[in-house]
Design a protein around this motif. Structure first.
Motif, PDB file in Angstrom:
ATOM      1  N   ASP A  28     -22.309 -19.659  95.845  1.00  0.00           N
ATOM      2  CA  ASP A  28     -21.597 -19.555  97.110  1.00  0.00           C
ATOM      3  C   ASP A  28     -20.432 -18.645  96.804  1.00  0.00           C
ATOM      4  O   ASP A  28     -19.648 -18.336  97.887  1.00  0.00           O
ATOM      5  CB  ASP A  28     -20.843 -21.038  97.312  1.00  0.00           C
ATOM      6  CG  ASP A  28     -21.984 -21.883  97.478  1.00  0.00           C
ATOM      7  OD1 ASP A  28     -22.952 -21.530  98.322  1.00  0.00           O
ATOM      8  OD2 ASP A  28     -21.788 -23.568  97.432  1.00  0.00           O
ATOM      9  N   TYR A  32      -8.802 -19.758  93.166  1.00  0.00           N
ATOM     10  CA  TYR A  32      -8.530 -20.753  94.144  1.00  0.00           C
ATOM     11  C   TYR A  32     -10.000 -21.272  94.551  1.00  0.00           C
ATOM     12  O   TYR A  32     -10.804 -20.767  95.514  1.00  0.00           O
ATOM     13  CB  TYR A  32      -7.835 -20.234  95.579  1.00  0.00           C
ATOM     14  CG  TYR A  32      -7.547 -21.497  96.530  1.00  0.00           C
ATOM     15  CD1 TYR A  32      -6.647 -22.573  96.032  1.00  0.00           C
ATOM     16  CD2 TYR A  32      -8.015 -21.486  97.866  1.00  0.00           C
ATOM     17  CE1 TYR A  32      -6.436 -23.432  96.656  1.00  0.00           C
ATOM     18  CE2 TYR A  32      -7.810 -22.497  98.590  1.00  0.00           C
ATOM     19  CZ  TYR A  32      -6.818 -23.399  98.089  1.00  0.00           C
ATOM     20  OH  TYR A  32      -6.414 -24.575  99.075  1.00  0.00           O
ATOM     21  N   GLU A  33     -10.603 -22.476  93.834  1.00  0.00           N
ATOM     22  CA  GLU A  33     -11.801 -22.839  94.054  1.00  0.00           C
ATOM     23  C   GLU A  33     -12.056 -23.305  95.563  1.00  0.00           C
ATOM     24  O   GLU A  33     -13.425 -23.099  95.904  1.00  0.00           O
ATOM     25  CB  GLU A  33     -12.140 -24.189  92.929  1.00  0.00           C
ATOM     26  CG  GLU A  33     -13.457 -24.350  92.869  1.00  0.00           C
ATOM     27  CD  GLU A  33     -13.664 -25.331  91.718  1.00  0.00           C
ATOM     28  OE1 GLU A  33     -14.963 -25.685  91.517  1.00  0.00           O
ATOM     29  OE2 GLU A  33     -12.728 -25.839  91.233  1.00  0.00           O
ATOM     30  N   PRO A  34     -11.545 -23.939  96.351  1.00  0.00           N
ATOM     31  CA  PRO A  34     -11.586 -24.502  97.695  1.00  0.00           C
ATOM     32  C   PRO A  34     -12.249 -23.122  98.288  1.00  0.00           C
ATOM     33  O   PRO A  34     -12.983 -23.363  99.180  1.00  0.00           O
ATOM     34  CB  PRO A  34     -10.614 -24.842  98.186  1.00  0.00           C
ATOM     35  CG  PRO A  34      -9.601 -25.594  97.006  1.00  0.00           C
ATOM     36  CD  PRO A  34     -10.028 -24.592  95.996  1.00  0.00           C
ATOM     37  N   THR A  35     -11.978 -21.932  98.206  1.00  0.00           N
ATOM     38  CA  THR A  35     -12.438 -20.676  99.062  1.00  0.00           C
ATOM     39  C   THR A  35     -13.154 -19.870  98.181  1.00  0.00           C
ATOM     40  O   THR A  35     -13.573 -18.813  98.543  1.00  0.00           O
ATOM     41  CB  THR A  35     -11.074 -20.002  99.483  1.00  0.00           C
ATOM     42  OG1 THR A  35     -10.612 -19.465  98.305  1.00  0.00           O
ATOM     43  CG2 THR A  35     -10.227 -20.565 100.397  1.00  0.00           C
ATOM     44  N   ASN A  36     -13.842 -20.591  96.804  1.00  0.00           N
ATOM     45  CA  ASN A  36     -14.739 -19.675  96.027  1.00  0.00           C
ATOM     46  C   ASN A  36     -14.483 -18.426  95.441  1.00  0.00           C
ATOM     47  O   ASN A  36     -14.918 -17.481  95.321  1.00  0.00           O
ATOM     48  CB  ASN A  36     -16.097 -19.539  96.769  1.00  0.00           C
ATOM     49  CG  ASN A  36     -16.709 -21.013  97.074  1.00  0.00           C
ATOM     50  OD1 ASN A  36     -16.743 -21.771  96.069  1.00  0.00           O
ATOM     51  ND2 ASN A  36     -17.078 -21.024  98.255  1.00  0.00           N
ATOM     52  N   TRP A  37     -13.005 -18.578  95.241  1.00  0.00           N
ATOM     53  CA  TRP A  37     -12.141 -17.259  94.762  1.00  0.00           C
ATOM     54  C   TRP A  37     -12.266 -17.319  93.216  1.00  0.00           C
ATOM     55  O   TRP A  37     -11.348 -17.906  92.614  1.00  0.00           O
ATOM     56  CB  TRP A  37     -10.851 -17.081  95.308  1.00  0.00           C
ATOM     57  CG  TRP A  37     -10.252 -15.834  94.695  1.00  0.00           C
ATOM     58  CD1 TRP A  37     -10.845 -15.008  94.106  1.00  0.00           C
ATOM     59  CD2 TRP A  37      -8.885 -15.593  95.213  1.00  0.00           C
ATOM     60  NE1 TRP A  37      -9.587 -13.761  93.640  1.00  0.00           N
ATOM     61  CE2 TRP A  37      -8.546 -14.045  94.439  1.00  0.00           C
ATOM     62  CE3 TRP A  37      -7.761 -16.095  95.960  1.00  0.00           C
ATOM     63  CZ2 TRP A  37      -7.386 -13.817  94.565  1.00  0.00           C
ATOM     64  CZ3 TRP A  37      -6.878 -15.257  96.232  1.00  0.00           C
ATOM     65  CH2 TRP A  37      -6.296 -14.096  95.511  1.00  0.00           C
ATOM     66  N   TRP A  46     -10.967 -19.960  88.278  1.00  0.00           N
ATOM     67  CA  TRP A  46     -10.660 -20.060  89.505  1.00  0.00           C
ATOM     68  C   TRP A  46      -9.233 -19.783  89.924  1.00  0.00           C
ATOM     69  O   TRP A  46      -8.423 -20.420  89.446  1.00  0.00           O
ATOM     70  CB  TRP A  46     -11.076 -21.656  89.900  1.00  0.00           C
ATOM     71  CG  TRP A  46     -12.509 -21.982  90.010  1.00  0.00           C
ATOM     72  CD1 TRP A  46     -13.041 -22.896  89.021  1.00  0.00           C
ATOM     73  CD2 TRP A  46     -13.673 -21.436  90.879  1.00  0.00           C
ATOM     74  NE1 TRP A  46     -14.448 -22.906  89.216  1.00  0.00           N
ATOM     75  CE2 TRP A  46     -14.787 -22.151  90.153  1.00  0.00           C
ATOM     76  CE3 TRP A  46     -13.662 -20.634  91.862  1.00  0.00           C
ATOM     77  CZ2 TRP A  46     -16.066 -21.837  90.694  1.00  0.00           C
ATOM     78  CZ3 TRP A  46     -14.955 -20.527  92.515  1.00  0.00           C
ATOM     79  CH2 TRP A  46     -16.232 -20.994  91.950  1.00  0.00           C
TER      80      TRP A  46
END
Length: 188
Positions: free
Chosen positions: A129, A89-94, A87
């Protein structure tokens, strides 16, 4: 024996790491002081050899915790490399991914291309997602750039002269594909 989670292609299969794979994987990665694959796999980062027991401990812990961010690339029942994801940046599914083919005997034979294709499809199915997948390489590794372009990825960024290796500067190159682009080319 076939692993139930194994994904088969025409040249290679991908499978999660099992306990029996740990010594083989360590040998492929750390047996040599400076393995040949490291000349292409981010050689601008310092290479640090890891002793077997600490490596084994970390890998056992990852297996026991069910972490499957790294899978093995198998050809003719032999480990030839691995694919992984992480990840950004997991909160934005990157999510980003990567690959290493350890043996030069398996370079330029389409093994990496097939592995990235299978891995990309697997990750898009497993993580519904995420809107995009990609990887970063360097301009000194034209094979990795060509793999992405051949599979329909786009060059999304090029940071000029960001990597220094053997006294020369190279670009950092980011390739990626959107989910809808991938599904249009290869289906769901």
């Amino acid at each position: 024996m076939v692993n139930a989670n194994m994904i088969k292609g025409s040249k290679i299969s991908l499978k999660p790491i099992e306990i029996k794979d740990i010594p083989i994987l360590w040998n492929l990665i750390y047996r040599e002081e400076m393995p040949e694959f490291k000349k292409w796999d981010a050689p601008y980062f310092p290479w640090k050899r890891v002793d077997y027991e600490p490596y084994r401990s970390v890998m056992l812990e990852r297996i026991e915790q069910g972490l499957d961010t790294q899978w093995l690339i198998m050809a003719e029942d032999q480990i030839i490399g691995s694919v992984f994801y992480y990840w950004e940046y997991e909160p934005t599914n990157w999510m980003e991914m990567g690959i290493t083919i350890y043996s030069p005997d398996h370079w330029n034979g389409g093994f990496g291309t097939e592995a990235i294709k299978i891995w990309t499809s697997h990750l898009f199915r497993r993580f519904p997602d995420i809107p995009r997948l990609g990887y970063t390489t360097w301009s000194g590794n034209m094979r990795m750039i060509q793999v992405g372009l051949k599979l329909g990825m786009q060059e999304e960024a090029r940071i000029r002269k960001a990597r220094s290796y053997n006294g020369e500067y190279y670009d950092s190159v980011k390739l990626g594909v959107l989910r809808e682009e991938w599904e249009e080319m290869y289906g769901k």
